[in-house]
Design a protein around this motif. Sequence first.
Motif, short mmCIF file in Angstrom:
data_model
loop_
_atom_site.label_atom_id
_atom_site.label_comp_id
_atom_site.label_asym_id
_atom_site.label_seq_id
_atom_site.Cartn_x
_atom_site.Cartn_y
_atom_site.Cartn_z
N ILE A 251 0.85 -1.19 0.00
CA ILE A 251 0.00 0.00 0.00
C ILE A 251 0.88 1.24 0.00
CG2 ILE A 251 -1.72 1.35 1.28
CD1 ILE A 251 -2.95 -1.09 0.14
N CYS B 37 -2.62 0.62 -4.35
CA CYS B 37 -2.38 -0.76 -3.91
C CYS B 37 -1.56 -1.48 -4.98
CB CYS B 37 -3.70 -1.49 -3.63
SG CYS B 37 -4.85 -1.58 -5.01
N ALA C 157 -6.94 -3.38 0.29
CA ALA C 157 -7.84 -2.27 0.00
C ALA C 157 -9.30 -2.70 0.14
CB ALA C 157 -7.57 -1.74 -1.41
#
Length: 207
Positions: free
Chosen positions: A116, A137, A146
Amino acid sequence: MIFKVIGDVHPGTHFLGYVKYYPDARGDRELFGRTYRQNSVVSKAFGILADRPECYLYSPAVGCVITGVPREDIVTHYSCRQTLTALHQTPGLLNRTAVGQDLFAIINWIFAADVIGVTGSFLVGACNTRSDIDLVCYGARGYEAARALFAEHALIHPVRGRDPHPALRAARQSTWWPPPTRPSSASPSPAGRSANLPPTCGKYTAA
């Protein structure tokens, strides 16, 4: 100037992208001790770069003339993942706005240094009260992380009415700063401010 990178196919001479922040006294962002203006229109970069013909090039991948940063002019390459790590380790880097607290709540919940990242104004330190939160992501694990975030209704809930900041109302701390950190199983590598991070991905500052 700060360029936002476009795509992942780039010629040997440039990185394709458009001007995202540029010096302008009419702007509302502070960078490098100067006032900068945000640009969100790709085509506007042609006008901003009117006196920089070396930033114009034809891209076979895109199929048209586009703007880009000559590789030799790059000063800093901002990393989305390493910036997220830096903000997690040093929450004082975040501004004390409501959206800054929202981002910190997200980072504590979802933190995973390798899958991330954060982009947008928080990536380059140009955030203010008008900023939003832009996450990136990476790969299948990033996608699953996510999905889990947006399923966590204590943090994320749908927009209702005309609320300009609908997300993270339940998680926001209103009386003190910073919010408590959530223990993480990840072992992020040390990182400083995003402006000093080594190249991996994200935005570029051009000379």
